[in-house]
Design an enzyme around this catalytic site. Structure first.
Site, PDB file in Angstrom:
ATOM      1  CG  ASP A  32      -1.863   1.172   1.265  1.00 53.82           C
ATOM      2  OD1 ASP A  32      -2.060   1.807   0.215  1.00 53.82           O
ATOM      3  OD2 ASP A  32      -2.376   1.488   2.356  1.00 53.82           O
ATOM      4  CG  LEU A  33       4.742   0.941  -0.874  1.00 48.72           C
ATOM      5  CD1 LEU A  33       5.995   0.467  -1.607  1.00 48.72           C
ATOM      6  CD2 LEU A  33       5.107   1.519   0.496  1.00 48.72           C
ATOM      7  CD  GLU A  34      -2.241   5.357   0.098  1.00 47.82           C
ATOM      8  OE1 GLU A  34      -2.527   6.566   0.212  1.00 47.82           O
ATOM      9  OE2 GLU A  34      -2.878   4.443   0.642  1.00 47.82           O
ATOM     10  CG  ASN A  35       3.760   8.911  -0.446  1.00 49.47           C
ATOM     11  OD1 ASN A  35       3.116   9.922  -0.707  1.00 49.47           O
ATOM     12  ND2 ASN A  35       3.593   8.250   0.690  1.00 49.47           N
TER      13      ASN A  35
END
Length: 343
Positions: free
Chosen positions: A168-171
């Site tokens: 869940d890497l949002e960057n």
């Protein structure tokens, strides 16, 4: 995951049939190289696939208190087939992650937490560790950091007994090295459950890094539960623009993944458990169920109707089990029951 952080024989048989038919376990042209599993890994992967139902409900469990119901793992509704513990965080070593229990969730010891994990697993639930979140700063951008990621995730799986990992890497995400890292985790844990929770923008095209990562690990990927919220309007697979918070938004955007290379068994619909759980995009359980019906049966569609149905669709995900509990477990009860009744 969300704005400011408020913000389960049949499955096994199905997996075996799909694998035999060549519908699962094949790489695509866009996958980052071929990666045939070793014989031992292949055997354990079949067992792991059987552990996750054909149609599954995923929920994120918050390892922090942000106003939602604070709960221990044992208190999470039994409708959830996969619980993603949120979140593993970055360390001072590039790519490496760590996990520490927040005292706010009420565990008296790590052993108590581990016991809850085992109890959930004994009941047929997979408990995995989610990496990142909205504020997550994990970066896997070269071979060394990919190895650090794999080493630390594998170590945490061994230490706590987690069944796998959620990305869940949002960057930002580098498909080459994240694919490398996840393949390394799979080499060590052939039965690993791997899920992903990209934002909508990350799955608009198979050329996007998140999408390429999913295709790169297609031979063992469990599910992509894209976040159909906090995004505003987006393009559907028909090229038309759809507004979040509608059944068309869910179906037309899912279609991109379903027609872009992922197996239906690897696609899930991710939504907030309540209006308070996200900045925008909340839909009532009835809307989620309508989207599931549209995609799997061709019924209850909105203006967008897919050209074919996908009865093997994996299911649905929510942020979070805590916000769901605060909302009377409406998602677990209504969407959970519907998912488990899909064809």
């Amino acid at each position: 995951m969300s704005a400011g952080w408020p913000g389960r024989l049949l499955a096994g048989l199905t997996a075996a049939v799909l694998a035999t038919a060549g519908l699962v376990g094949t790489s695509t042209a866009r996958a980052a190289g071929s990666h045939p599993p070793a014989p031992a890994a292949a055997a354990t992967t079949a067992l792991a696939t059987a552990a996750v139902p054909r149609h599954a409900v995923t929920g994120y469990w918050q390892n922090f208190d942000n106003g939602a119901t604070v709960q221990k793992l044992k208190e999470v509704d039994g409708a959830y087939d996969i619980i993603a513990v949120s979140f593993a965080e970055a360390t001072g070593q590039p790519g490496a992650v760590t996990f520490r229990l927040d005292p706010a969730v009420g565990y008296g010891s790590t052993d108590e937490f581990k016991a809850d994990i085992k109890a959930k697993q004994a009941a047929g639930t997979s408990v995995i560790l989610s990496v990142g979140g909205e504020r997550g700063a994990v970066s896997v951008s070269d071979t060394a950091s990919a190895q650090n990621f794999a080493d630390s995730v594998s170590g945490l799986m061994d230490e706590y007994g987690f069944n796998g990992v959620d990305i869940d890497l949002e960057n930002g995400l580098n498909s080459t090295y994240m694919t490398q890292a996840l393949k390394s985790v799979h080499d060590r844990h052939g039965d690993v459950v791997v899920t992903m929770a990209p934002q909508t923008i990350d799955m608009q095209s198979p050329q996007n890094e998140y999408f390429k990562t999913a295709l790169g690990i297609k031979d063992f990927l469990t599910a992509v539960n894209m976040q159909y919220y906090n995004s505003g309007s987006m393009n559907g697979c028909d090229g038309k623009v759809y507004a979040q918070g509608t059944v068309d938004f869910l179906t037309a955007l899912a279609c991109i993944q379903l027609e872009g290379g992922l197996d239906p068994s690897q696609v899930g619909i991710g939504v907030p458990a309540s209006a308070r759980a996200a900045g925008g995009g909340y839909v009532a359980p009835s809307v989620v169920n309508a989207a599931l019906d549209c995609l799997t049966r061709g019924s209850n569609c909105g203006s967008f109707r897919p050209s074919r149905t996908y009865p093997g669709l994996r299911g649905a995900m929510t942020w979070s089990t805590n916000w769901d509990a605060a909302n009377g477990n409406a998602f677990a009860t209504q969407v959970g029951g519907h998912v488990h009744g899909l064809p």
